[in-house]
Design a protein around this motif. Sequence first.
Motif, PDB file in Angstrom:
ATOM      1  N   ASP A 281       1.152  -1.526  -0.317  1.00 27.20           N
ATOM      2  CA  ASP A 281      -0.529   0.216  -0.134  1.00 27.20           C
ATOM      3  C   ASP A 281       0.572   0.751  -0.044  1.00 27.20           C
ATOM      4  O   ASP A 281       0.745   2.675  -0.673  1.00 27.20           O
ATOM      5  CB  ASP A 281      -0.885  -0.142   1.426  1.00 27.20           C
TER       6      ASP A 281
ATOM      7  N   HIS B  45     -10.772  -2.700  -8.640  1.00 24.87           N
ATOM      8  CA  HIS B  45     -10.048  -2.599  -7.017  1.00 24.87           C
ATOM      9  C   HIS B  45     -11.562  -3.863  -5.880  1.00 24.87           C
ATOM     10  O   HIS B  45     -12.637  -3.630  -6.296  1.00 24.87           O
ATOM     11  CB  HIS B  45     -10.802  -1.390  -6.161  1.00 24.87           C
ATOM     12  N   PRO B  46     -11.018  -4.764  -5.426  1.00 29.25           N
ATOM     13  CA  PRO B  46     -12.187  -5.216  -5.276  1.00 29.25           C
ATOM     14  C   PRO B  46     -12.886  -5.407  -4.067  1.00 29.25           C
ATOM     15  O   PRO B  46     -14.203  -5.401  -3.710  1.00 29.25           O
ATOM     16  CB  PRO B  46     -11.137  -6.680  -3.832  1.00 29.25           C
TER      17      PRO B  46
ATOM     18  N   TRP C 176      -2.497  -5.703   1.597  1.00 29.33           N
ATOM     19  CA  TRP C 176      -2.896  -4.226   0.500  1.00 29.33           C
ATOM     20  C   TRP C 176      -4.425  -3.922  -0.093  1.00 29.33           C
ATOM     21  O   TRP C 176      -4.736  -2.397  -0.069  1.00 29.33           O
ATOM     22  CB  TRP C 176      -2.474  -4.453  -0.406  1.00 29.33           C
ATOM     23  N   THR C 177      -5.488  -4.721  -0.399  1.00 25.79           N
ATOM     24  CA  THR C 177      -6.649  -4.648  -0.641  1.00 25.79           C
ATOM     25  C   THR C 177      -7.863  -3.975   0.216  1.00 25.79           C
ATOM     26  O   THR C 177      -7.497  -2.603   0.359  1.00 25.79           O
ATOM     27  CB  THR C 177      -7.341  -5.665  -0.632  1.00 25.79           C
TER      28      THR C 177
ATOM     29  N   ASP D 274      -3.395   2.457  -3.882  1.00 27.41           N
ATOM     30  CA  ASP D 274      -4.984   1.361  -3.944  1.00 27.41           C
ATOM     31  C   ASP D 274      -5.399   1.229  -5.634  1.00 27.41           C
ATOM     32  O   ASP D 274      -4.148   1.382  -6.413  1.00 27.41           O
ATOM     33  CB  ASP D 274      -6.150   2.247  -4.272  1.00 27.41           C
TER      34      ASP D 274
END
Length: 408
Positions: free
Chosen positions: A43, A53-54, A115-116, A48
């Motif tokens: 990150d 993006h999840p 990270w998500t 992002d």
Amino acid sequence: MEHGGRGWSPGCSSRLAGRGVVRVRRTAPVANAVGLVAGYALDRLLGDPRRWHPVAGFGQVAGALESRLHRPDRTAGAVFTALAVGGPVVLGAVAAAATRDRPVSRAVLVAAGTWTVLGGRTLRHEAAVMGRTLRDGDLPAARRRLGNLCGRDPSTLDESELARATVESVAENTSDAVVAPLLWGAVAGLPGLLGYRAANTLDAMVGHRSERYARFGTPAARLDDLLNLVPSRLTGLLTIAVAPVANGDREQAWRVWRRDRNDHPSPNAGQCEAAMAGALGVRLGGRNRYFGRSEVRPFLGDGPRPEARHLKRAARISGAVGLAALGLAAAYPVTVGRLAGAVARRSLRAVAARSGNGLRSGGAEGGLRSDAAGGGLRMAGRNGRLLSGGVGSERGLFRGAARRGSGR
């Protein structure tokens, strides 16, 4: 079948199995810690994802579910919240179970999940861009940019109000987008990361006070408040601790935090905003205008109203708080978390042992009483089977002995 010499034996199998369990207990916390650090680094370096993006995908799925379940009552909101948050938690639990004895895979999954769900780099970037735009005097561009940080109506905001909105958003989202995900990832691993981000996203979607979500969104808002009780207070304390990195005064930040943190209508936002106000030496709060409504917030802090020059300092504090939270989160699984797990396992073994002793003693006494009263004969064989026969009959006893002798 006999086992002699150095051949395989049940005892050897149980010892190896025990070692395997111990190895899993030692490697899983390390894998979680490594994953948290790696995810934070991703990150910090990449921010992002620009596409696919999840979290955005989850928002679309949750939006479709909300349109099907929406009713103007809290029960429907509770069902929606349970389904929308429960799905990611179950997904994370299944992934964690599948990588229980695969530490490298576990670390990769935790890194990807971290990270998500983190948003620290994006948060600091938006604050820096807003600061440059305000210094350039481009109010129209700054007003358009504010939508990336909060849901206020920027159409009439001047430089001071735009700067205040940015500082308040940075303070609150340092908890929501950095500290809280790291904390829940440390405590609950992948299910904690995904479950927290799902709950926080739902709060942003339906947790606000509008006509449509006044009752339906209450369960999501309350769940988000509950999950942020500890992270928000930790964020406030860490903001005080790192205040000098932005030329802030720890004593002033501590004083303002203790005095003003509970004046905010939110049980959590005031913890972060009061500490940030004290660290920057500014005064936050006032009237917030949203689309179709407005709210008056109490003042936090004693200094002047924020200006463009304060945004860079706020971003610096946010980054330092994130690093401090990462250190705590990475240390937790291999220190406090491991100790808590050991204590819990020991307690469970003690409870199981007491239950087993009670069953054995109760069974023996009960069996004697039953035999004396009813004349029945019960006998536990060495293989653990319960053999029974009636009064004056040895058929059951002999049949059980024959089975044992034949090895069946």
